[in-house]
Design an enzyme around this catalytic site. Sequence first.
Site, mmCIF file in Angstrom:
data_model
loop_
_atom_site.group_PDB
_atom_site.id
_atom_site.type_symbol
_atom_site.label_atom_id
_atom_site.label_comp_id
_atom_site.label_asym_id
_atom_site.label_seq_id
_atom_site.Cartn_x
_atom_site.Cartn_y
_atom_site.Cartn_z
ATOM 1 N N ASN A 1 0.870 -1.184 0.000
ATOM 2 C CA ASN A 1 0.000 0.000 0.000
ATOM 3 C C ASN A 1 0.904 1.231 0.000
ATOM 4 O O ASN A 1 1.482 1.569 1.025
ATOM 5 C CB ASN A 1 -0.887 -0.050 1.254
ATOM 6 C CG ASN A 1 -1.672 1.223 1.479
ATOM 7 O OD1 ASN A 1 -1.754 2.082 0.599
ATOM 8 N ND2 ASN A 1 -2.255 1.362 2.668
ATOM 9 N N TRP A 2 1.016 1.859 -1.153
ATOM 10 C CA TRP A 2 1.930 3.001 -1.264
ATOM 11 C C TRP A 2 1.380 4.252 -0.588
ATOM 12 O O TRP A 2 2.097 5.228 -0.431
ATOM 13 C CB TRP A 2 2.214 3.305 -2.737
ATOM 14 C CG TRP A 2 3.031 2.272 -3.457
ATOM 15 C CD1 TRP A 2 3.431 1.041 -2.979
ATOM 16 C CD2 TRP A 2 3.551 2.371 -4.786
ATOM 17 N NE1 TRP A 2 4.165 0.382 -3.942
ATOM 18 C CE2 TRP A 2 4.262 1.179 -5.064
ATOM 19 C CE3 TRP A 2 3.492 3.353 -5.784
ATOM 20 C CZ2 TRP A 2 4.895 0.941 -6.290
ATOM 21 C CZ3 TRP A 2 4.126 3.115 -7.004
ATOM 22 C CH2 TRP A 2 4.822 1.921 -7.246
ATOM 23 N N LYS A 3 0.094 4.234 -0.258
ATOM 24 C CA LYS A 3 -0.566 5.424 0.321
ATOM 25 C C LYS A 3 -0.361 6.624 -0.608
ATOM 26 O O LYS A 3 -0.275 6.430 -1.821
ATOM 27 C CB LYS A 3 -0.045 5.673 1.743
ATOM 28 C CG LYS A 3 -0.103 4.395 2.588
ATOM 29 C CD LYS A 3 0.107 4.612 4.041
ATOM 30 C CE LYS A 3 0.002 3.275 4.762
ATOM 31 N NZ LYS A 3 0.143 3.386 6.202
ATOM 32 N N HIS B 1 -9.270 1.072 5.131
ATOM 33 C CA HIS B 1 -7.991 1.277 5.804
ATOM 34 C C HIS B 1 -8.197 2.235 6.982
ATOM 35 O O HIS B 1 -8.997 3.163 6.897
ATOM 36 C CB HIS B 1 -6.961 1.843 4.819
ATOM 37 C CG HIS B 1 -5.579 1.861 5.399
ATOM 38 N ND1 HIS B 1 -5.167 2.835 6.277
ATOM 39 C CD2 HIS B 1 -4.545 1.002 5.258
ATOM 40 C CE1 HIS B 1 -3.909 2.558 6.636
ATOM 41 N NE2 HIS B 1 -3.522 1.466 6.037
ATOM 42 N N GLU C 1 -6.584 4.627 8.058
ATOM 43 C CA GLU C 1 -6.385 6.054 7.765
ATOM 44 C C GLU C 1 -7.637 6.653 7.138
ATOM 45 O O GLU C 1 -7.937 7.824 7.338
ATOM 46 C CB GLU C 1 -5.154 6.220 6.855
ATOM 47 C CG GLU C 1 -3.868 6.051 7.657
ATOM 48 C CD GLU C 1 -2.690 5.507 6.876
ATOM 49 O OE1 GLU C 1 -2.689 5.569 5.631
ATOM 50 O OE2 GLU C 1 -1.750 5.008 7.529
ATOM 51 N N GLU D 1 -5.032 -5.039 10.744
ATOM 52 C CA GLU D 1 -4.016 -4.011 10.943
ATOM 53 C C GLU D 1 -4.283 -3.263 12.247
ATOM 54 O O GLU D 1 -5.119 -2.355 12.280
ATOM 55 C CB GLU D 1 -4.045 -3.011 9.781
ATOM 56 C CG GLU D 1 -3.740 -3.615 8.435
ATOM 57 C CD GLU D 1 -3.193 -2.574 7.463
ATOM 58 O OE1 GLU D 1 -2.076 -2.767 6.988
ATOM 59 O OE2 GLU D 1 -3.874 -1.572 7.220
ATOM 60 N N GLY E 1 2.821 2.155 10.753
ATOM 61 C CA GLY E 1 3.803 3.229 10.599
ATOM 62 C C GLY E 1 4.555 3.586 11.874
ATOM 63 O O GLY E 1 5.202 4.627 11.945
ATOM 64 N N SER F 1 3.706 -2.182 10.234
ATOM 65 C CA SER F 1 5.156 -2.233 10.455
ATOM 66 C C SER F 1 5.805 -3.549 10.027
ATOM 67 O O SER F 1 6.758 -4.002 10.651
ATOM 68 C CB SER F 1 5.490 -1.906 11.922
ATOM 69 O OG SER F 1 5.114 -0.569 12.218
ATOM 70 N N GLY G 1 2.911 -1.127 4.232
ATOM 71 C CA GLY G 1 2.909 0.297 3.898
ATOM 72 C C GLY G 1 4.312 0.773 3.575
ATOM 73 O O GLY G 1 4.827 0.573 2.474
#
Length: 251
Positions: A12-14, A100, A102, A170, A176, A214, A235
Site C-alpha cells: 500500500n503506497w498510500k 484502511h 487512515e 491491521e 507506521g 510495520s 505500507g
Amino acid sequence: MARTRRPLIAGNWKMNGLKADGMALAKAVADGVKQAGWTDREVLICPPATLVMAIADAARGTGVLVGGQDCHAKASGAHTGETSAEMLRDAGASHVIVGHSERRTDCGETDATIRAKAEAAWRAGLTPIVCIGETLVEREAGRTMAVLETQLKGSVPTGATAATLVVAYEPVWAIGTGKTPTTPEVAAAHAHIRRVLGGLLAEANGVRLLYGGSVKGANAAELLAAGDVDGALVGGASLKADEFLAIAKAA
Ligand code: PGA
C-alpha cells in the site's frame, strides 16, 4: 499451518509516488517477481490512483497485480474527486483496499461505508481487501477481539466467498510506528477473525487473512509464520523494492 491459501503480499503506497519514481519502483518490483518466478504466492501493489493505469499496463505479464487504495460505493455520478471501483477495474486493477484505518480516521468511514465499498468492488469485478484493527486505547482496554468482531460483522458483505474476499488485520497502533504485536498476539487475532468469519460465510477457511502494521524484511518471516496469517499488507516497506521483495520472499 494451512497453506492451501496462497499467500498474498500487498503493498500500500498510500499518498506516495510521482510518475517517474512510481514507475521505477513498480518496475523494480516486477523485475524481482519475474526473476523469482513465484507461482505459490501473489504480489500486489496498490499505488495512488493517478498511477494505477500506467503501472497496470507496465506490469501486465510480469505476475505483479495492481490494486486501488479505496473506491467509492457508486459506479459513477456527481461525486467530485472520487474514484469508482469500475474506474479502477477499467484502469487495470484486480483488487481494492477498503476501510484502511487512515480512511476510517481521516474520512470518517464507518463499517457500513466499508461494506458498501466492498460490494462496489464485487460489482466491478474487483477483490476487496477489507481492513480492520483496534486502536491502542481499545487494545489496552482489553477490547481487541470485540472490536474486530464488530468491524467484521459490519463491514464484510453477505455472500463473501474465499475467492471474493481478503481481510487485513491491521492494529492501528502498529501502522507506521515500527511496533508490532507479538507472534502469539497476531495468531490469536487471526484465529478469532477466522472464527467470526465462520459465522458469516461458508468458506471462511479459504479466506486469506493478511497481517499489516510495520511489516518489514527483518520481521516478515516471523509474522508470516503466525497461525492463520496468509500474507501481509505493507505500507512503508513497500516503497523500497528490495524490502518489499524480501517480504514477498519470506511468504
Ligand atoms: P506500515 O503501514 O507498513 O507502514 O506500518 C501498513 C498499512 O497501513 O497498510
